[in-house]
Motif scaffolding. Structure first.
Motif, PDB file in Angstrom:
ATOM      1  N   ASN A  71       0.789  -1.235   0.000  1.00  0.00           N
ATOM      2  CA  ASN A  71       0.000   0.000   0.000  1.00  0.00           C
ATOM      3  C   ASN A  71       0.823   1.287   0.000  1.00  0.00           C
ATOM      4  OD1 ASN A  71       0.966  -0.168   2.631  1.00  0.00           O
ATOM      5  ND2 ASN A  71      -1.045  -0.673   3.519  1.00  0.00           N
ATOM      6  N   ASP A 130      -7.950  -2.400   8.671  1.00  0.00           N
ATOM      7  CA  ASP A 130      -7.823  -1.195   7.856  1.00  0.00           C
ATOM      8  C   ASP A 130      -6.350  -0.899   7.592  1.00  0.00           C
ATOM      9  OD1 ASP A 130      -8.032   1.192   6.574  1.00  0.00           O
ATOM     10  OD2 ASP A 130      -8.857   2.319   8.276  1.00  0.00           O
ATOM     11  N   ASP A 158      -5.159   0.833   5.093  1.00  0.00           N
ATOM     12  CA  ASP A 158      -4.960   2.184   4.557  1.00  0.00           C
ATOM     13  C   ASP A 158      -4.614   3.175   5.666  1.00  0.00           C
ATOM     14  OD1 ASP A 158      -5.588   1.154   2.080  1.00  0.00           O
ATOM     15  OD2 ASP A 158      -7.709   1.718   2.217  1.00  0.00           O
ATOM     16  N   GLN A 170      -3.001   4.388  -8.933  1.00  0.00           N
ATOM     17  CA  GLN A 170      -4.077   3.412  -8.918  1.00  0.00           C
ATOM     18  C   GLN A 170      -3.519   2.062  -9.357  1.00  0.00           C
ATOM     19  OE1 GLN A 170      -7.323   4.280  -7.893  1.00  0.00           O
ATOM     20  NE2 GLN A 170      -7.575   2.060  -7.747  1.00  0.00           N
ATOM     21  N   GLU A 195      -8.190  -2.336  -8.294  1.00  0.00           N
ATOM     22  CA  GLU A 195      -9.484  -2.019  -7.707  1.00  0.00           C
ATOM     23  C   GLU A 195      -9.428  -2.233  -6.193  1.00  0.00           C
ATOM     24  OE1 GLU A 195     -12.040  -0.774  -9.354  1.00  0.00           O
ATOM     25  OE2 GLU A 195     -10.854  -0.803 -11.204  1.00  0.00           O
ATOM     26  N   PRO A 196     -10.324  -1.560  -5.442  1.00  0.00           N
ATOM     27  CA  PRO A 196     -10.420  -1.860  -3.998  1.00  0.00           C
ATOM     28  C   PRO A 196     -10.654  -3.352  -3.793  1.00  0.00           C
ATOM     29  CG  PRO A 196     -11.702   0.090  -4.536  1.00  0.00           C
ATOM     30  CD  PRO A 196     -11.260  -0.501  -5.855  1.00  0.00           C
ATOM     31  N   GLN A 226     -10.401  -6.945  -0.825  1.00  0.00           N
ATOM     32  CA  GLN A 226     -10.188  -7.549   0.475  1.00  0.00           C
ATOM     33  C   GLN A 226      -9.363  -8.814   0.258  1.00  0.00           C
ATOM     34  OE1 GLN A 226     -13.767  -8.260   2.711  1.00  0.00           O
ATOM     35  NE2 GLN A 226     -14.508  -6.167   2.495  1.00  0.00           N
ATOM     36  N   SER A 243      -8.280  -2.912   1.505  1.00  0.00           N
ATOM     37  CA  SER A 243      -7.406  -1.959   0.818  1.00  0.00           C
ATOM     38  C   SER A 243      -8.203  -1.221  -0.251  1.00  0.00           C
ATOM     39  CB  SER A 243      -6.221  -2.683   0.173  1.00  0.00           C
ATOM     40  OG  SER A 243      -5.468  -1.810  -0.635  1.00  0.00           O
ATOM     41  N   ASP A 244      -7.880   0.056  -0.454  1.00  0.00           N
ATOM     42  CA  ASP A 244      -8.575   0.824  -1.491  1.00  0.00           C
ATOM     43  C   ASP A 244      -7.966   0.634  -2.874  1.00  0.00           C
ATOM     44  OD1 ASP A 244      -6.238   2.290  -1.392  1.00  0.00           O
ATOM     45  OD2 ASP A 244      -7.155   4.143  -0.656  1.00  0.00           O
ATOM     46  N   THR A 279      -5.027   1.550  -3.971  1.00  0.00           N
ATOM     47  CA  THR A 279      -4.097   2.589  -4.401  1.00  0.00           C
ATOM     48  C   THR A 279      -2.789   2.489  -3.634  1.00  0.00           C
ATOM     49  OG1 THR A 279      -4.817   4.262  -2.792  1.00  0.00           O
ATOM     50  CG2 THR A 279      -6.018   4.139  -4.881  1.00  0.00           C
TER      51      THR A 279
END
Length: 299
Positions: A87, A231, A233, A256, A259-260, A262, A274-275, A277
Motif C-alpha cells: 500500500n 484497515d 490504509d 491506482q 481495484e479496492p 479484500q 485496501s482501497d 491505491t
C-alpha cells in the motif's frame, strides 16, 4: 490437459499424506506422549509438532509444483499464502537516506529475525517488556523476504505486543534464474511507477499493517500470532503523517494499482481491506543525475 491431471493427482497425494499425518499424530504420537507425560503436556507437544513442523512441511511440499499466482498487490508467506497488502512506496536517494528519514520520523528499525531475537520478542510480548526494535516474521515479494522493516510500538511499555509496522522491499530486477512471476511483478511496478524514473533514486515498495494486542491463530497451520487491524490504509496514512510532521516529505502522489479489494489475512476471521491505491512518497534529500531502475545494489 496433462498438467491439469498432474495437478489433480498432486493435490490428492498431498491430501493422503496429510490424512496420514493426522492419523499418526492422534493414534500413535499422542498415546506415546500420554504414557510418559501429563495429558496437558502431551497435547502441547502434539500441537507444536503439527503447527510448527508437520503442517508447514506439508504446505512446502504442496508448493513444490503448484506455485501461487497473483498480482503483486500483497505480500505472501514463505509458502505462498496471501498476507499483508502492498500500500505504499517511498522514493529515496539511497538506503541510508531512507533509514535516516524513517528514524527521524519516529520509526524504529526492526532487528533481524535470529533465534535469539525471536526468543527475546516472545518474552517481550508475553510479559510486555520493552523491545521497540523487535524483529518481524519474513514475508515475500518479488520472490525474496523484505529488505528492511520499521515499527512504532503502540503502548507505553514499547513492547511488540501491539505496534504499527511496515515491511519494505527495494524495487530491483530479480536475478535471471528467478521464477518468471517475480520478473512479471517487477515490471508491473516499473510500469506503475515509471514517472519516477529519471534521477538516481531508489524505490522501496512497502506493506504496512498494525499488530493489535490480541492474539490470533493462523488458519493455514494453527500457529499463534498477532491479530491485525483490518484497515491497512490507515497504517499507510500514519507513515505519511509522521514523515510530513518531521518535514521530510517532498511530494506525495497516488497510483491506482488496482481495484479496492479484500484479502484474507493469516488469522481466522481477519480480512485486510485496501482501497487499491499506492501512496508514493518522495523524500527530501540529495538527488543525483541518472537512474537505471532495478539493478541490484551491494548490501
Amino acid at each position: 490437459m496433462l498438467f491439469t491431471i498432474f495437478r489433480a493427482l498432486w493435490r490428492i497425494a498431498i491430501f493422503v499424506i496429510g490424512a496420514y499425518i493426522i492419523y499418526f499424530a492422534v493414534f500413535t504420537a499422542l498415546p506415546y506422549f500420554d504414557e510418559r507425560l501429563p495429558l496437558a503436556v502431551s497435547l502441547f507437544l502434539l500441537y507444536c509438532l503439527l503447527a510448527y513442523g508437520a503442517i508447514p512441511a506439508l504446505v512446502r511440499l504442496f508448493r513444490v509444483f503448484i506455485k501461487p499466482n497473483h498480482i503483486p498487490m500483497y505480500s505472501t508467506t514463505s509458502d505462498g499464502w496471501p498476507s499483508d497488502p502492498v500500500n505504499i512506496a517511498v522514493v529515496a536517494h539511497s538506503r541510508k537516506h531512507f533509514v535516516e528519514a524513517m528514524t527521524r520520523a519516529g520509526w524504529y528499525v526492526a532487528d533481524k529475525a535470529t533465534l535469539r531475537n525471536m526468543l527475546r520478542e516472545g518474552l517481550a510480548i508475553t510479559f510486555r517488556l520493552s523491545y521497540p526494535t523487535a524483529p518481524f516474521s519474513k514475508l515475500y515479494l518479488f520472490g525474496r523476504p523484505h529488505d528492511i522493516g520499521f515499527q512504532i510500538p503502540s503502548n507505553d511499555e514499547l513492547s511488540p505486543y501491539s505496534r504499527h509496522h511496515v515491511r519494505f522491499w527495494r524495487l530491483e530486477l530479480p536475478e535471471s534464474k528467478a521464477h518468471h512471476t517475480h520478473h512479471t511483478h517487477y515490471h508491473y511496478w516499473v510500469e506503475k511507477l515509471k514517472h519516477l524514473f529519471g534521477r538516481e533514486r531508489e524505490v522501496w515498495i512497502g506493506a504496512a499493517i498494525e499488530d493489535l494486542h490480541a492474539y490470533g491463530i493462523r488458519w493455514r497451520n494453527g500457529q499463534i500470532t498477532h491479530r491485525n487491524n483490518k484497515d491497512t490504509d490507515s497504517e499507510r496514512d500514519l507513515i505519511i503523517k509522521t514523515l510530513e510532521d518531521a518535514g521530510l516529505l517532498r511530494d506525495l502522489t497516488i497510483v491506482q494499482a488496482g481495484e479496492p479489494f479484500q484479502v484474507r489475512g493469516q488469522q481466522f476471521d481477519n480480512k485486510f481491506i485496501s482501497d487499491g491505491t499506492i501512496r508514493v512518497l518522495e523524500l527530501r534529500g540529495p538527488v543525483a543525475t541518472k537512474l537505471t531502475p532495478g539493478r541490484r545494489s551491494p548490501r
